[in-house]
Design a protein around this motif. Structure first.
Motif, PDB file in Angstrom:
ATOM      1  N   GLU A  45      66.302  66.008 -24.617  1.00  0.00           N
ATOM      2  CA  GLU A  45      66.461  67.157 -23.662  1.00  0.00           C
ATOM      3  C   GLU A  45      68.054  67.666 -24.214  1.00  0.00           C
ATOM      4  OE1 GLU A  45      64.522  65.734 -19.497  1.00  0.00           O
ATOM      5  OE2 GLU A  45      66.693  64.768 -20.144  1.00  0.00           O
ATOM      6  N   ARG A  46      68.604  67.307 -25.416  1.00  0.00           N
ATOM      7  CA  ARG A  46      69.818  67.881 -25.537  1.00  0.00           C
ATOM      8  C   ARG A  46      69.749  68.935 -26.633  1.00  0.00           C
ATOM      9  NH1 ARG A  46      74.107  65.013 -23.400  1.00  0.00           N
ATOM     10  NH2 ARG A  46      73.532  63.185 -22.349  1.00  0.00           N
ATOM     11  N   GLU A  47      70.732  69.899 -26.798  1.00  0.00           N
ATOM     12  CA  GLU A  47      70.733  70.790 -27.879  1.00  0.00           C
ATOM     13  C   GLU A  47      69.700  71.601 -28.069  1.00  0.00           C
ATOM     14  OE1 GLU A  47      73.593  71.858 -29.118  1.00  0.00           O
ATOM     15  OE2 GLU A  47      74.890  70.259 -28.011  1.00  0.00           O
ATOM     16  N   LEU A  48      68.782  71.901 -26.936  1.00  0.00           N
ATOM     17  CA  LEU A  48      67.591  72.434 -27.419  1.00  0.00           C
ATOM     18  C   LEU A  48      67.408  73.801 -28.029  1.00  0.00           C
ATOM     19  CD1 LEU A  48      65.770  71.606 -23.940  1.00  0.00           C
ATOM     20  CD2 LEU A  48      65.641  70.366 -26.111  1.00  0.00           C
ATOM     21  N   ASN A  49      68.545  74.753 -27.666  1.00  0.00           N
ATOM     22  CA  ASN A  49      68.551  75.920 -28.680  1.00  0.00           C
ATOM     23  C   ASN A  49      68.470  75.684 -30.140  1.00  0.00           C
ATOM     24  OD1 ASN A  49      68.220  77.775 -26.265  1.00  0.00           O
ATOM     25  ND2 ASN A  49      70.420  78.080 -26.053  1.00  0.00           N
ATOM     26  N   GLN A  50      69.618  74.896 -30.468  1.00  0.00           N
ATOM     27  CA  GLN A  50      69.733  74.667 -31.947  1.00  0.00           C
ATOM     28  C   GLN A  50      68.527  74.022 -32.470  1.00  0.00           C
ATOM     29  OE1 GLN A  50      72.350  75.952 -33.762  1.00  0.00           O
ATOM     30  NE2 GLN A  50      70.695  75.472 -35.213  1.00  0.00           N
ATOM     31  N   LYS A  51      67.651  73.168 -31.772  1.00  0.00           N
ATOM     32  CA  LYS A  51      66.533  72.608 -32.195  1.00  0.00           C
ATOM     33  C   LYS A  51      65.782  73.535 -32.441  1.00  0.00           C
ATOM     34  CE  LYS A  51      67.339  67.995 -30.445  1.00  0.00           C
ATOM     35  NZ  LYS A  51      67.100  66.963 -29.287  1.00  0.00           N
ATOM     36  N   ASN A  52      65.520  74.497 -31.630  1.00  0.00           N
ATOM     37  CA  ASN A  52      64.327  75.362 -31.763  1.00  0.00           C
ATOM     38  C   ASN A  52      64.730  76.581 -32.727  1.00  0.00           C
ATOM     39  OD1 ASN A  52      62.232  74.607 -30.164  1.00  0.00           O
ATOM     40  ND2 ASN A  52      63.725  75.071 -28.333  1.00  0.00           N
ATOM     41  N   ILE A  53      66.223  76.878 -32.977  1.00  0.00           N
ATOM     42  CA  ILE A  53      66.433  77.827 -33.838  1.00  0.00           C
ATOM     43  C   ILE A  53      66.152  77.308 -35.310  1.00  0.00           C
ATOM     44  CG2 ILE A  53      68.591  78.731 -35.023  1.00  0.00           C
ATOM     45  CD1 ILE A  53      69.696  79.273 -32.156  1.00  0.00           C
ATOM     46  N   ASN A  54      66.395  75.938 -35.295  1.00  0.00           N
ATOM     47  CA  ASN A  54      66.098  75.274 -36.707  1.00  0.00           C
ATOM     48  C   ASN A  54      64.715  75.299 -37.068  1.00  0.00           C
ATOM     49  OD1 ASN A  54      68.705  74.491 -36.999  1.00  0.00           O
ATOM     50  ND2 ASN A  54      68.451  72.389 -36.257  1.00  0.00           N
ATOM     51  N   ARG A  55      63.752  75.384 -35.786  1.00  0.00           N
ATOM     52  CA  ARG A  55      62.420  75.511 -35.998  1.00  0.00           C
ATOM     53  C   ARG A  55      62.037  77.027 -36.587  1.00  0.00           C
ATOM     54  NH1 ARG A  55      59.583  74.297 -30.717  1.00  0.00           N
ATOM     55  NH2 ARG A  55      57.632  74.585 -32.162  1.00  0.00           N
ATOM     56  N   ILE A  56      63.029  77.790 -36.067  1.00  0.00           N
ATOM     57  CA  ILE A  56      62.513  79.392 -36.274  1.00  0.00           C
ATOM     58  C   ILE A  56      62.865  79.568 -37.956  1.00  0.00           C
ATOM     59  CG2 ILE A  56      63.265  81.892 -35.915  1.00  0.00           C
ATOM     60  CD1 ILE A  56      63.769  80.925 -33.124  1.00  0.00           C
TER      61      ILE A  56
END
Length: 280
Positions: A45-56
């Motif tokens: 549940e942590r740093e979700l934006n960066q995790k998803n930016i990495n997926r992009i």
């Protein structure tokens, strides 16, 4: 009499020991909530934006490709409507990512962040969010930062740059809207075919701050921002604040039972409103 007191004390200690052990077990299992204002996040549940930016970024979107992304906003408490939007998005082909324009929650509480994340986390496409004013109440400021990451950030996908800025002027006691940071992010505008700025509160709202709104509008026009995208007003709207200037969009709330589908290429920005009414 002495033996009776001894037995009473023994059973009292035994009961207290059992209760303490039970509470520790519940805490270890993450099932016991001391307070609705606590912050106790799981690793996923942590740093979700960066995790998803990495997926992009892992999609390696080409600089000459058409980018297809969705816009949602103000999911605050609309759990069933959010579930329906997620299901609809998952049934669409070609959606590369989803952007949320804030007010993820209503009261900025851990339980709300967790409940909405359980639903938005079912999206097939990566989700990136910006903080809303409702997300910043209670201890939501800290919760948002720990769950999603910084308030101000940006990423690049193909030919386009996406800039996210905290515009919750009132909730941050005038400290929000780092417009110097925003201008720094816009300074490389010529390197991209399209640039989008996303925040929760639009510059037409008093909650944006009058002085902030004037400079913000100047920056949008100076750097020829493709579109300035917001939530907060709970209704869909597109407009221009100056003739020939930057285009603005306010994304409606989840209760409107719709989302925006954007298609962007080197030359054009187009969108359509997708209704989910009647779906379940």
């Amino acid at each position: 009499m002495h033996n009776t007191i001894t037995k009473y004390n023994y059973f009292k200690r035994l009961t207290l020991t059992s209760l303490t052990a039970s509470l520790l077990l519940l805490q270890a299992c993450d099932k016991f909530e001391y307070s609705p204002y606590e912050i106790r996040l799981r690793d996923n549940e942590r740093e979700l934006n960066q995790k998803n930016i990495n997926r992009i970024l892992e999609q390696n979107i080409a600089e000459d490709a058409t980018i297809t992304f969705a816009l949602i906003s103000d999911t605050q408490g609309y759990y069933k409507d959010t579930e329906t939007i997620v299901t609809h998005l998952n049934n669409l082909d070609g959606v590369q990512f989803v952007l949320h324009n804030g007010d993820i929650t209503d009261f900025g509480l851990l339980k709300e962040f967790r409940l909405i994340n359980e639903r938005l986390g079912k999206l097939n496409a990566p989700l990136v969010t910006v903080i809303g004013n409702h997300d910043a109440v209670s201890n939501g400021m800290q919760l948002y930062k720990e769950m999603y990451g910084p308030y101000n950030f940006s990423f690049v996908a193909g030919h386009s740059k996406f800039i996210f800025i905290n515009t919750n002027y009132w909730e941050f006691n005038g400290a929000a809207l780092d417009l110097n940071w925003l201008e720094s992010e816009l300074s490389d505008r010529d390197a991209y075919k399209q640039v989008f700025v996303l925040s929760h509160i639009p510059p037409t709202s008093p909650a944006f701050g009058e002085a902030n709104a004037a400079r913000y509008r100047e920056l949008m026009n100076k750097y020829k921002v493709s579109m300035s995208i917001h939530g907060h007003n709970h209704s869909f709207e597109t407009y221009q604040l100056e003739d020939g200037g930057t285009k603005y969009m306010n994304v409606g709330e989840a209760d409107d039972q719709e989302f925006i589908l954007m298609r962007v290429n080197n030359e054009n920005v187009s969108f359509e409103r997708i209704s989910t009414k009647g779906e379940s």
